[in-house]
Design a protein around this motif. Structure first.
Motif, mmCIF file in Angstrom:
data_model
loop_
_atom_site.group_PDB
_atom_site.id
_atom_site.type_symbol
_atom_site.label_atom_id
_atom_site.label_comp_id
_atom_site.label_asym_id
_atom_site.label_seq_id
_atom_site.Cartn_x
_atom_site.Cartn_y
_atom_site.Cartn_z
ATOM 1 N N PHE A 260 42.532 12.137 48.255
ATOM 2 C CA PHE A 260 41.967 11.403 49.382
ATOM 3 C C PHE A 260 42.945 10.361 49.909
ATOM 4 O O PHE A 260 43.095 10.203 51.130
ATOM 5 C CB PHE A 260 40.652 10.735 48.962
ATOM 6 C CG PHE A 260 39.832 10.240 50.125
ATOM 7 C CD1 PHE A 260 39.218 11.133 50.982
ATOM 8 C CD2 PHE A 260 39.673 8.882 50.358
ATOM 9 C CE1 PHE A 260 38.453 10.687 52.062
ATOM 10 C CE2 PHE A 260 38.913 8.427 51.432
ATOM 11 C CZ PHE A 260 38.302 9.326 52.282
ATOM 12 N N ILE A 261 43.627 9.662 49.019
ATOM 13 C CA ILE A 261 44.593 8.653 49.461
ATOM 14 C C ILE A 261 45.742 9.306 50.228
ATOM 15 O O ILE A 261 46.242 8.748 51.218
ATOM 16 C CB ILE A 261 45.119 7.851 48.254
ATOM 17 C CG1 ILE A 261 43.984 7.022 47.654
ATOM 18 C CG2 ILE A 261 46.271 6.932 48.651
ATOM 19 C CD1 ILE A 261 44.306 6.410 46.307
ATOM 20 N N LYS A 262 46.134 10.481 49.823
ATOM 21 C CA LYS A 262 47.189 11.186 50.556
ATOM 22 C C LYS A 262 46.731 11.616 51.947
ATOM 23 O O LYS A 262 47.554 11.980 52.784
ATOM 24 C CB LYS A 262 47.665 12.393 49.746
ATOM 25 C CG LYS A 262 48.498 12.002 48.533
ATOM 26 C CD LYS A 262 49.014 13.211 47.777
ATOM 27 C CE LYS A 262 49.897 12.790 46.600
ATOM 28 N NZ LYS A 262 50.468 13.933 45.862
ATOM 29 N N ASP A 263 45.428 11.546 52.204
ATOM 30 C CA ASP A 263 44.874 11.853 53.525
ATOM 31 C C ASP A 263 44.673 10.601 54.379
ATOM 32 O O ASP A 263 44.276 10.727 55.541
ATOM 33 C CB ASP A 263 43.530 12.578 53.392
ATOM 34 C CG ASP A 263 43.646 14.071 53.682
ATOM 35 O OD1 ASP A 263 44.747 14.518 54.044
ATOM 36 O OD2 ASP A 263 42.631 14.786 53.546
ATOM 37 N N TYR A 264 44.927 9.408 53.836
ATOM 38 C CA TYR A 264 44.727 8.184 54.614
ATOM 39 C C TYR A 264 45.483 8.256 55.941
ATOM 40 O O TYR A 264 44.954 7.866 56.987
ATOM 41 C CB TYR A 264 45.231 6.958 53.836
ATOM 42 C CG TYR A 264 44.304 6.372 52.802
ATOM 43 C CD1 TYR A 264 43.115 6.996 52.422
ATOM 44 C CD2 TYR A 264 44.622 5.166 52.168
ATOM 45 C CE1 TYR A 264 42.280 6.446 51.458
ATOM 46 C CE2 TYR A 264 43.794 4.604 51.211
ATOM 47 C CZ TYR A 264 42.628 5.247 50.846
ATOM 48 O OH TYR A 264 41.805 4.684 49.897
ATOM 49 N N GLY A 265 46.716 8.691 55.881
ATOM 50 C CA GLY A 265 47.542 8.723 57.089
ATOM 51 C C GLY A 265 46.929 9.584 58.176
ATOM 52 O O GLY A 265 46.981 9.247 59.369
ATOM 53 N N HIS A 266 46.336 10.702 57.793
ATOM 54 C CA HIS A 266 45.698 11.597 58.761
ATOM 55 C C HIS A 266 44.384 11.012 59.255
ATOM 56 O O HIS A 266 44.106 11.001 60.460
ATOM 57 C CB HIS A 266 45.447 12.964 58.123
ATOM 58 C CG HIS A 266 44.696 13.910 58.995
ATOM 59 N ND1 HIS A 266 45.292 14.572 60.054
ATOM 60 C CD2 HIS A 266 43.397 14.314 58.983
ATOM 61 C CE1 HIS A 266 44.392 15.337 60.662
ATOM 62 N NE2 HIS A 266 43.235 15.194 60.021
ATOM 63 N N ALA B 156 45.569 -0.362 64.358
ATOM 64 C CA ALA B 156 45.873 -1.446 63.423
ATOM 65 C C ALA B 156 46.327 -0.930 62.065
ATOM 66 O O ALA B 156 47.001 -1.657 61.323
ATOM 67 C CB ALA B 156 44.645 -2.351 63.257
ATOM 68 N N TYR B 157 45.974 0.303 61.738
ATOM 69 C CA TYR B 157 46.247 0.800 60.387
ATOM 70 C C TYR B 157 47.046 2.104 60.343
ATOM 71 O O TYR B 157 47.441 2.526 59.256
ATOM 72 C CB TYR B 157 44.931 1.006 59.621
ATOM 73 C CG TYR B 157 44.357 -0.277 59.081
ATOM 74 C CD1 TYR B 157 44.683 -0.740 57.816
ATOM 75 C CD2 TYR B 157 43.481 -1.035 59.858
ATOM 76 C CE1 TYR B 157 44.158 -1.922 57.322
ATOM 77 C CE2 TYR B 157 42.952 -2.226 59.372
ATOM 78 C CZ TYR B 157 43.300 -2.666 58.107
ATOM 79 O OH TYR B 157 42.785 -3.838 57.618
ATOM 80 N N ALA B 158 47.278 2.727 61.463
ATOM 81 C CA ALA B 158 47.908 4.058 61.458
ATOM 82 C C ALA B 158 49.244 4.064 60.721
ATOM 83 O O ALA B 158 49.476 4.911 59.849
ATOM 84 C CB ALA B 158 48.083 4.559 62.884
ATOM 85 N N VAL C 278 51.243 4.352 53.074
ATOM 86 C CA VAL C 278 50.496 4.439 51.816
ATOM 87 C C VAL C 278 50.394 5.887 51.358
ATOM 88 O O VAL C 278 50.600 6.201 50.174
ATOM 89 C CB VAL C 278 49.100 3.802 51.969
ATOM 90 C CG1 VAL C 278 48.186 4.199 50.823
ATOM 91 C CG2 VAL C 278 49.225 2.283 52.031
ATOM 92 N N SER C 279 50.087 6.787 52.270
ATOM 93 C CA SER C 279 49.987 8.203 51.906
ATOM 94 C C SER C 279 51.321 8.738 51.409
ATOM 95 O O SER C 279 51.369 9.553 50.484
ATOM 96 C CB SER C 279 49.500 9.029 53.098
ATOM 97 O OG SER C 279 48.143 8.753 53.379
ATOM 98 N N ALA C 280 52.397 8.281 52.018
ATOM 99 C CA ALA C 280 53.723 8.730 51.591
ATOM 100 C C ALA C 280 54.075 8.216 50.199
ATOM 101 O O ALA C 280 54.813 8.879 49.451
ATOM 102 C CB ALA C 280 54.777 8.265 52.594
#
Length: 405
Positions: free
Chosen positions: A254-260, A267-269, A275-277
């Protein structure tokens, strides 16, 4: 697959993404061959191709019913179909989009609403969850079997974590339920990393990854949890943390999907993408280190259950197996290792009968090689499999740490 979104669906925030995914599918049906629920139920609508058709119909303006919701609910989100699909259909994101539309249109029965809300109010809150687990252990004999099976049996207590601060540092997600159900897992990871010259830096403000809320009809709340974690980790990232380590592959996926998932949030993109990277499953960190420095010469006979979130979600199938074999552990062969164990986050509670069938099938496969211990890489799978009361199930890093000289 040709599709024409309804006027209403075309205004959804992720309408273009949904339409693009639908057009990728060539309805070949290869996905059904590896879908756990299709194998159990034999219903086209309980396989990925059928669910894609259902979502297509919903987005094209057809009526949405409780039957539609039920077929989508039965999906484990194991992503086995994504591994199988020759066209690269991004099924899990389409499913998330479809579920949100269906859940907004179809009120759930009271029992389902209470269960889902109860899970959302307890699972993501470590202290509350710990209190419930401790209370459950005290009154274990009085609980029904379904609840007894959710409590840990003989979980080793957490060992002391290293206090030396190394030059190389990583952040680590502590998790929601893992500190209560398997308290030594993160401590074992920290001790092994310390032997390799890497310190785990605490980030107390980080909490639940957001997956529980996101997959229980509360996607906005799940994304708010993601934002809070990004804020909590950002100072450590700015100080040079090499990675954000997860010992639970479900959280890691799920964390690896944050970026998507936060790509449209101005503000967070960029932060979410960073973070995902930086997100790494523990095996991704360890496999690049000189493990011979650990001095391990193990020979224990193990069966490894590779969680769906590790092999299908993060595409790391075989990574833990290679690491354990390299350290000397004797890994048994596991038939149908690609199939889900039935844990799937909260699925064992929302779909208990299907989950139980999948668990029993998986345990039969894991035990076919007569291992001393079953190891896995996700606390949900660990708790679900161990709850059957058969061969003990632990996180693989605990056995590595126990074998340190």
């Amino acid at each position: 697959m040709q599709t024409t979104l309804s006027e209403r669906a075309s205004h959804l925030p992720r309408a273009a993404e949904a339409e693009s995914i639908l057009r990728t599918c060539v309805h070949c049906g290869f996905c059904n061959a590896t879908c756990p629920t299709y194998q159990l139920l034999g219903d086209e609508l309980d396989g990925p191709r059928g669910r894609i058709y259902l979502i297509k119909q919903v987005l094209e303006g057809n009526d949405v019913t409780q039957k539609t919701q039920q077929h989508l609910d039965r999906c484990l989100s194991c992503r086995n179909c994504e591994t199988t699909c020759p066209s690269g259909v991004d099924y899990h994101n389409l499913l998330d989009i479809g579920r949100a539309v269906v859940d907004a249109a179809v009120p759930r029965p009271l029992g389902q609403r209470l269960l889902r809300e109860g899970l959302r109010q307890t699972v993501p809150h470590p202290e509350l969850f710990k209190s419930l687990v401790n209370g459950g252990q005290v009154f274990r004999a009085l609980l029904p079997g379904t609840l007894q099976s959710k409590l840990p049996r003989n979980a080793p207590p957490a060992k002391q974590r290293p206090v030396t601060v190394r030059e190389r540092q990583v952040l680590m997600l502590e998790g929601c339920v893992q500190p209560s159900l398997s308290p030594n897992t993160n401590a074992a990871a920290a001790r092994v990393l310390d032997r390799l010259g890497i310190s785990v830096i605490a980030s107390r403000e980080a909490g639940c990854c957001g997956a529980v809320d996101y997959h229980l009809d509360a996607q906005a709340i799940g994304l708010d949890r993601a934002r809070r974690n990004i804020d909590a980790w950002w100072p450590g990232i700015e100080k040079g943390a090499e990675a954000i380590v997860q010992t639970a592959s479900g959280c890691g996926a799920f964390i690896k999907d944050y970026g998507h998932l936060l790509a449209s949030d101005p503000a967070y993109a960029d932060k979410a993408k960073k973070v995902s990277a930086l997100a790494r499953d523990l095996v991704e960190v360890l496999r690049d280190e000189p493990l011979e420095k650990l001095g391990i010469h193990a020979s224990q006979r193990l069966a490894f259950h590779c969680p769906c979130t590790l092999q299908h979600g993060q595409k790391l199938g075989g990574a833990v197996e290679a690491l354990l074999t390299g350290l000397g552990f004797n890994l048994t062969s596991v038939p149908d290792g690609h199939l889900c164990c039935g844990s799937a986050g909260t699925y064992s509670l929302t779909q208990p009968e299907l989950s139980r069938q999948l668990r029993d099938n998986k345990l039969n496969a894991l035990e076919s090689g007569h291992p001393e211990v079953i190891v896995t890489a996700n606390i949900g799978c660990q708790s679900h499999l161990d709850g059957a009361g058969r061969t003990p199930v632990r996180h693989w890093i605990e056995l590595v740490e126990a074998a340190l000289p």
